[in-house]
Design a protein around this motif. Structure first.
Motif, short mmCIF file in Angstrom:
data_model
loop_
_atom_site.label_atom_id
_atom_site.label_comp_id
_atom_site.label_asym_id
_atom_site.label_seq_id
_atom_site.Cartn_x
_atom_site.Cartn_y
_atom_site.Cartn_z
N GLN A 190 -5.54 12.42 -34.60
CA GLN A 190 -3.54 12.28 -33.95
C GLN A 190 -4.63 10.88 -32.98
O GLN A 190 -5.25 10.06 -33.52
N PHE A 191 -3.34 10.11 -31.89
CA PHE A 191 -3.48 9.22 -31.99
C PHE A 191 -4.47 9.67 -30.71
O PHE A 191 -4.12 9.85 -29.96
N ALA A 192 -5.11 8.17 -30.61
CA ALA A 192 -6.37 8.05 -29.56
C ALA A 192 -6.38 5.99 -29.61
O ALA A 192 -6.72 5.55 -30.16
N VAL A 193 -7.50 5.92 -28.29
CA VAL A 193 -7.03 4.76 -27.09
C VAL A 193 -8.88 3.92 -28.52
O VAL A 193 -8.39 2.83 -28.11
N ARG A 224 -7.86 11.87 -23.61
CA ARG A 224 -7.05 10.49 -23.26
C ARG A 224 -7.93 10.75 -22.03
O ARG A 224 -6.71 10.32 -21.59
N ILE A 225 -8.52 11.33 -21.50
CA ILE A 225 -8.51 11.51 -19.71
C ILE A 225 -8.53 10.34 -19.73
O ILE A 225 -9.36 9.60 -19.95
N GLY A 226 -8.35 10.86 -18.02
CA GLY A 226 -7.95 9.64 -16.65
C GLY A 226 -7.10 8.56 -17.44
O GLY A 226 -6.58 6.79 -16.70
N GLU A 227 -6.25 8.78 -18.54
CA GLU A 227 -5.17 7.35 -19.31
C GLU A 227 -4.60 7.38 -18.33
O GLU A 227 -4.27 6.14 -18.30
N MET A 228 -3.64 8.43 -18.43
CA MET A 228 -2.47 8.44 -17.58
C MET A 228 -2.61 8.69 -16.17
O MET A 228 -1.42 8.07 -15.73
#
Length: 727
Positions: A328-331, A607-611
Motif C-alpha cells: 500500500q502507499f505510505a510516506v 499513517r498515524i497523525g498524517e491527516m
C-alpha cells in the motif's frame, strides 16, 4: 533496629503450597524469590513471620505461593504458583509505623492478592533450570475408537504425569517384582498436579482436574492440560478416558518420553483396555517450555507490568511505524528506524513492528517470512532472476548485500507505482531508511518516549494447509534470543509483546515476569489468510485463551468485531485489555467508533497523525505533571512539634534534614493522591502569616500513609483479631 511482622490470609492455598514474602531488604531476599522468607501458619490458619531490619526508611514487599519439585532424593527447585503483580508493591514505613519498641505491623493481617483496593494475582514464571512447563492439548476429533460400542459424543479425559523411576501402584500392569532394587525408596515428586483449561467453557481458567477427568466433546472441545516437571527425561503421562455419564474407565494410554520426541509437536497415543487390548487412540499436541537460558539475565519481583494497564484514553499505535509501504502507499518504508521515529514524531503512543530471526540468529524487523532475491548485480540494464528465500536462511551480511524485493511485487500486471521497494534504488540512502533494522538498533535509536508493540513472527499452518515457513527455529531458542535483546536494551521503554501464535504468547508469559502480552487474533475475515488453530480463528475462543493463559488481553481483527463486538464485551468481563488492528482502521470514522463507542484500549493503523495531527498521551501526561510539580516549593518549616505519626518520626530521626525530606516526600505523594481523589493540587497553606506550607497535621499524615502504601478509598489492612474472629 525494627522488627517487621507479616501476616497474610490465603484463601486458595493447596496442601503442597508454601507462603513466602520477598522484598527490598536482604532479610527478605532483595526481591529474589529463591531467598524469600517463608511464612508459617498459626492456629487461625493465618500465615505469619517476622524479620529484623536496620534503621531503614521504607520496606517494600510482595507475597507469593510456591512449592518444591525434586530432581532426585535431595535436590529440589522452587516453582512459583501465584504471586502478587500490582504495579506498586506493598509498603511499610518503619520510622513512622513502629511502636516505641521498634515493632511494626504486629496487628496487621493482609489478604493475599488484595492490595490498593484491587485483587491482582498472576501465574509464576520459570525461574531456574531444569524446570519445564509442559502443555498437552486435546482438540477436534482427538479420540478415535475401533469399535462402535466405544464411540460416544462426550467422554471425560484425565491426564496424570508420571516419573518413570517410580512404581505406579495404581496400575495393575506394573507388577514387575524384579525391579524393586532400581526404584527409589520414596517416590520422587518431580512433577506437579495436572491443571486443565477447558477453552470451550464459560470458565476457561486453569483448575485442578476432577477425580474422573473433565468432560470433552469429541470434535468441538478444546482442552489444554498443564503440568510442571524438573525431570523431563523421566516424564510420562497416563491418559485415562472415562464415560461421560458414569465413573467407568473406557480406555487407558501412556505417553512416554519416546512419544514426545521434541520440545513441541503432535503425536498419537494408543488406547488400551484394562486387560491391555488395543481399543483406539488419542491425538495430542505437546509443548515443553523451559526457562530462558541467557547469561546474566534474571528476573526479580520488584516491579512487573504483566497485568498493569493504566486506564486512560484509547492508545493509538503506528502500524509498522507509518504504515504498510510494500503493498500500500505510505510516506516511509515500513519497519525502518525512520518510519518508527516519524510515527513517534506524529504523536503515536506506541509503534507496532514485526520481529523474526536471521540465519545467524539476529533479531531483525521485517514483516514477511520470505523475500525475493535477485541473483544479478544491482543494475537497471541487466536481466534479473528472482528466487524466493526465507529470512531464516539469510544471514545479516547477505541481507545487506543482496538485492531484495517483496514477495508480492513479482508477476506481470503488478501496479507498483505507489509502493516502496524493499532494497532502495539509491545505495547511499540514510541508514535509518534502510530495511531490516535490528531489534537492538530500534531499542537504542527510536524515540525513547514511544512505546513498542513487538510482534513476534513465528510461522503457523494456514487454513489451506500450507505452512508459512517450514523447518523454523525451535520455540525456546527463538524466544530466548529475542527476549535477551529486549531486556538488555529496553531500559525504561514501554513494551508490549504480541503474536498470532498462541503458543508463543504462552511462552513469553512463562519465560519472563516484566512485560505484558497481547494475543493477536485473525477472527473471521475476508482480507487475510487465517490459520488452522481455532484459538486465533475464533475471536471468542481467543478471549478464553487469553483469560486462561493469564496474559494482558487480545488484539482483535477490525473486520470481525465490526460485525459483532461481543468478543470485546467478553474480554472486558474477564478484565482483559482489547486492541484492534486491520485495514478498516485506516478510515478515521472507524477509529473514532472503536475509541468512543466500543471503548477499546488501543487501535493500530497506518499513517498515524498524517491527516490529523496529535500528541502522544504520554507526552501530554508528562507536560501536565511538569506543570503541576515543576515549580520550586518553599522550604519546609522546622519549628514546632508535629502530631501523631509525624511526632513519632521526629523522635526517631537524628536530623532536621531527614524530617524535611519526609515532608517533601509526603507533599509529592499527597499531591498525586489529592489530584485523583479530591482535586487539590497544593499542600495546605497556613491561614496566617506568610504564604508557605504548614507542618502536616495528623489527618494530612494519615492521607500520606494511605497514598504512599497504594491504598485507596480508606481501605486499610484488617487487624489480626478480626481475622481470628472470622476464622
Amino acid at each position: 533496629m525494627f522488627t517487621v511482622h507479616f501476616a497474610v490470609t490465603v484463601a486458595e492455598a493447596r496442601p503442597t503450597d508454601f507462603v513466602f514474602v520477598t522484598g527490598s531488604e536482604e532479610g527478605l531476599g532483595s526481591w529474589d524469590p529463591t531467598r524469600a522468607l517463608r511464612l508459617e501458619p498459626n492456629e487461625e490458619g493465618v500465615f505469619v513471620g517476622s524479620v529484623n531490619l536496620g534503621d531503614i526508611k521504607q520496606l517494600k514487599f510482595r507475597y507469593f505461593l510456591g512449592y518444591y519439585l525434586y530432581h532426585d532424593a535431595t535436590a529440589s527447585s522452587l516453582i512459583i504458583r501465584k504471586w502478587e503483580t500490582h504495579l506498586s508493591a506493598r509498603c511499610v514505613l518503619p520510622a513512622v509505623e513502629a511502636t516505641k519498641n521498634g515493632i511494626c505491623r504486629a496487628k496487621v493481617n493482609d489478604v493475599f492478592g488484595f492490595h490498593a483496593g484491587r485483587q491482582m494475582l498472576s501465574d509464576g514464571w520459570l525461574i531456574q533450570d531444569p524446570t519445564n512447563a509442559i502443555h498437552l492439548t486435546v482438540t477436534g476429533e482427538a479420540l478415535k475408537f475401533y469399535k462402535s460400542k466405544h464411540v460416544c459424543e462426550k467422554y471425560r479425559i484425565k491426564v496424570t504425569p508420571m516419573d518413570l523411576r517410580n512404581r505406579d501402584d495404581t496400575n495393575p500392569l506394573d507388577d514387575d517384582g524384579d525391579d524393586t532394587n532400581d526404584e527409589p525408596a520414596t517416590p520422587i515428586l518431580s512433577y506437579s498436579p495436572t491443571e486443565i483449561a477447558p477453552l470451550g467453557h464459560d470458565e476457561p481458567y486453569y483448575k485442578l482436574q476432577n477425580e474422573f477427568g473433565e468432560v470433552f466433546t469429541n470434535g468441538t472441545d478444546y482442552a489444554m492440560f498443564r503440568t510442571y516437571s524438573v525431570a523431563v527425561d523421566y516424564l510420562g503421562f497416563k491418559i485415562e478416558v472415562f464415560k461421560a455419564t458414569e465413573d467407568k474407565l473406557v480406555a487407558i494410554g501412556y505417553a512416554l518420553p519416546s512419544t514426545l520426541l521434541n520440545t513441541y509437536g503432535k503425536t498419537s497415543v494408543p488406547l488400551l483396555t484394562t486387560k491391555g487390548m488395543p481399543v483406539g487412540k488419542i491425538y495430542l499436541e505437546y509443548l515443553f517450555i523451559r526457562p530462558i537460558r541467557t547469561t546474566n539475565l534474571t528476573f526479580s519481583m520488584d516491579r512487573s507490568f504483566i497485568k498493569h494497564w493504566k486506564k486512560r484514553t484509547t492508545l493509538e499505535v503506528g502500524h509498522r511505524g507509518m504504515g504498510n509501504s510494500y503493498t500500500q502507499f505510505a510516506v516511509a518504508r515500513e519497519n525502518t528506524l525512520h518510519s518508527l521515529n516519524r510515527a513517534a514524531k506524529h504523536g503515536a503512543d506506541y509503534v507496532e513492528f514485526d520481529v523474526q530471526l536471521t540465519k545467524d540468529r539476529k533479531p531483525v524487523i521485517y514483516h514477511d517470512f520470505h523475500v525475493m532475491v535477485s541473483v544479478a548485480k544491482r543494475s537497471e540494464n541487466e536481466d534479473k532472476h528472482a528466487h524466493q528465500l526465507a529470512i531464516k536462511d539469510l544471514n545479516m551480511d547477505q541481507i545487506s548485500l543482496l538485492h531484495l524485493d517483496h514477495v508480492k511485487h513479482q508477476g506481470e500486471g503488478k501496479d507498483l507505482e505507489n509502493v516502496t521497494k524493499v532494497t532502495p534504488k539509491a545505495l547511499d540512502e540514510a541508514a535509518d531508511l534502510q530495511p531490516f533494522p535490528t531489534l537492538e538498533d530500534a531499542l537504542l535509536y527510536v524515540d525513547a518516549d514511544v512505546g513498542f508493540n513487538v510482534e513476534l513472527k513465528f510461522p503457523m499452518i494456514q487454513a489451506d494447509g500450507i505452512h508459512e515457513c517450514e523447518n523454523y527455529f525451535e520455540y525456546n531458542e527463538f524466544l530466548d534470543v529475542i527476549l535477551a535483546a529486549v531486556f538488555q536494551n529496553a531500559k525504561n521503554r514501554r513494551i508490549v509483546f504480541s503474536s498470532f501464535c498462541p503458543d508463543i504468547c504462552m511462552m513469553i508469559a512463562a519465560k519472563q515476569n516484566k512485560y505484558p502480552v497481547l494475543f493477536l487474533c485473525c477472527g473471521s475475515n475476508t482480507r487475510h489468510q487465517v490459520y488452522q488453530d481455532i484459538r486465533t480463528t475464533t475471536s471468542l475462543m481467543a478471549v478464553n485463551f487469553a483469560a486462561a493463559s493469564g496474559i494482558l488481553g487480545v488484539n482483535f481483527h477490525s473486520e470481525d468485531v465490526l460485525r459483532d463486538a461481543t468478543p470485546i464485551a467478553k474480554a472486558k468481563q474477564y478484565g482483559l485489555i482489547s486492541f484492534v488492528w486491520g485495514d478498516e482502521l485506516n478510515n478515521k470514522d472507524t477509529v473514532e467508533y472503536f475509541k468512543k463507542v466500543v471503548g477499546v484500549d488501543g487501535v493500530i493503523y497506518d499513517r498515524i497523525g498524517e491527516m490529523n495531527p496529535r500528541a502522544s498521551v504520554f507526552s501530554l501526561e508528562r507536560a501536565k505533571k511538569s506543570e503541576l510539580f515543576g515549580k520550586k516549593q518553599p522550604p519546609s518549616p522546622v519549628g514546632g512539634r508535629a502530631n501523631s505519626a509525624m511526632h513519632l518520626f521526629h523522635r526517631n530521626s537524628e536530623s532536621n534534614g531527614t524530617i524535611e525530606k519526609f515532608e517533601n516526600d509526603a507533599y509529592n505523594v499527597m499531591n498525586a493522591y489529592d489530584k485523583r481523589h479530591n482535586g487539590a493540587v497544593e499542600w495546605p497553606i497556613a491561614s496566617k502569616g506568610p504564604s508557605r506550607r504548614r507542618s502536616p497535621t495528623a489527618e494530612d499524615l494519615e492521607r500520606y500513609f494511605v497514598a504512599s502504601h497504594g491504598l485507596i478509598d480508606g481501605y486499610m489492612p484488617r487487624p489480626l483479631d478480626t481475622a481470628a474472629r472470622q476464622a
